[in-house]
Enzyme design. Sequence first.
Site, PDB file in Angstrom:
ATOM      1  N   SER A 129       0.848  -1.188   0.000  1.00 19.49           N
ATOM      2  CA  SER A 129       0.000   0.000   0.000  1.00 19.49           C
ATOM      3  C   SER A 129       0.883   1.237   0.000  1.00 19.49           C
ATOM      4  O   SER A 129       2.003   1.215   0.528  1.00 19.49           O
ATOM      5  CB  SER A 129      -0.907   0.001   1.234  1.00 19.49           C
ATOM      6  N   SER A 130       0.373   2.313  -0.556  1.00 23.55           N
ATOM      7  CA  SER A 130       1.143   3.556  -0.587  1.00 23.55           C
ATOM      8  C   SER A 130       1.309   4.161   0.800  1.00 23.55           C
ATOM      9  O   SER A 130       2.114   5.089   0.979  1.00 23.55           O
ATOM     10  CB  SER A 130       0.467   4.578  -1.513  1.00 23.55           C
ATOM     11  N   CYS A 131       0.603   3.634   1.808  1.00 22.20           N
ATOM     12  CA  CYS A 131       0.760   4.157   3.167  1.00 22.20           C
ATOM     13  C   CYS A 131       2.111   3.785   3.765  1.00 22.20           C
ATOM     14  O   CYS A 131       2.443   4.228   4.875  1.00 22.20           O
ATOM     15  CB  CYS A 131      -0.366   3.682   4.071  1.00 22.20           C
ATOM     16  N   TYR A 158      -0.365  -0.939  10.228  1.00 22.23           N
ATOM     17  CA  TYR A 158      -0.584  -1.582   8.927  1.00 22.23           C
ATOM     18  C   TYR A 158       0.607  -1.319   8.002  1.00 22.23           C
ATOM     19  O   TYR A 158       1.083  -2.234   7.310  1.00 22.23           O
ATOM     20  CB  TYR A 158      -1.870  -1.048   8.304  1.00 22.23           C
ATOM     21  N   LYS A 162       3.317  -3.973   6.090  1.00 21.49           N
ATOM     22  CA  LYS A 162       3.571  -4.003   4.652  1.00 21.49           C
ATOM     23  C   LYS A 162       5.042  -3.740   4.338  1.00 21.49           C
ATOM     24  O   LYS A 162       5.600  -4.323   3.400  1.00 21.49           O
ATOM     25  CB  LYS A 162       2.670  -2.985   3.944  1.00 21.49           C
ATOM     26  N   HIS A 201     -13.180   3.730   2.345  1.00 19.80           N
ATOM     27  CA  HIS A 201     -12.291   4.842   2.044  1.00 19.80           C
ATOM     28  C   HIS A 201     -13.091   5.953   1.367  1.00 19.80           C
ATOM     29  O   HIS A 201     -14.292   5.833   1.141  1.00 19.80           O
ATOM     30  CB  HIS A 201     -11.142   4.354   1.166  1.00 19.80           C
TER      31      HIS A 201
END
Length: 334
Positions: A129-131, A158, A162, A201
């Site tokens: 994920s881009s997070c 989270y 990742k 989201h």
Amino acid sequence: MAVKNASVTSAGDNVNFAPAPLDREATFFVAGHRGLVGSAIWRKLVSEGFGNLVGRTSAELDLKDRDAVFAFFAATKPRYVVLAAAKVGGILANDTYPVDFLSDNLRIQVNVLDASREHGVERLLFLGSSCIYPKFAEQPIKEEYLLTGHLEPTNDAYAIAKIAGIKQIQALRRQYGLPWISAMPTNLYGPGDNFSPEGSHVLPALIRRYDEAVKSGQATVTNWGTGSPRREFLHVDDMAAACLHLLENYDGPDQVNVGTGRDVTIRELAEIVAKTVGFDGRIEWDISKPDGTPQKLLDVSKLAAAGWEAQISLVEGIADTVKWYRANVDNIRR
């Protein structure tokens, strides 16, 4: 067990793998095949002629159960794997249950990656994920910005899970010579999304909000913040196409950003959604509510260099998602 055409090396990442079309008859395990991303990947693989796809629901196979995962791999012996399974949720869920998001995702990843290595999986794509990137990373965000700053606190658990997955892929490449790769998508949306008030989201939340306003005859819809933050959105069918393209055309230790390379303001997004669902009332903004990060845009030059770019426009993708939402509104996650 090292895969064909791979060399084990103890110094650096010197995997000798020539990306090529995948065998359409080989056993292909899509972990998380019922989720937003996994189901899109499944559809893409079916359309591309893959004839031996394997998927298991969480009730059929708990990926957190190490013994069960190893037994599954021993029985099915997949040649290819896409790891799209994960515990996911919106800001509220991530902020409320950080232990669950960290522990569950770490166990899922470690079990699937270890079993894949043990049973000789040839090609594997890990989805993140881009997070994973710092909260205040320079825009657009390049892959090299990983671990250069503090994460967004509300979903750092989270994100850490990742990041661990990316690092495990890199370690497996170094130690075992496995030509496995990682991809980090931007904000995804499309058929199969989560439209629940607690877990959705921003884009599915807006679709639900405006569609319900049309049905109830509301004259006004109020959104949080100023509407000025900029966000990037990628249709999940584009994401699925990118995954297959990367599996067949990319080999490298660094994660690959997957997105459109273009963003819009939340205000612009709300206007597109309103027009698509047929809401012609007044749109207001509650500026007492937080805006969040001002911008979150991925640099997709590495993806472009690998020969792929998004095909579905935001307007087209939102129309597709609204159509799916209305057709499935009684049965979707709410």
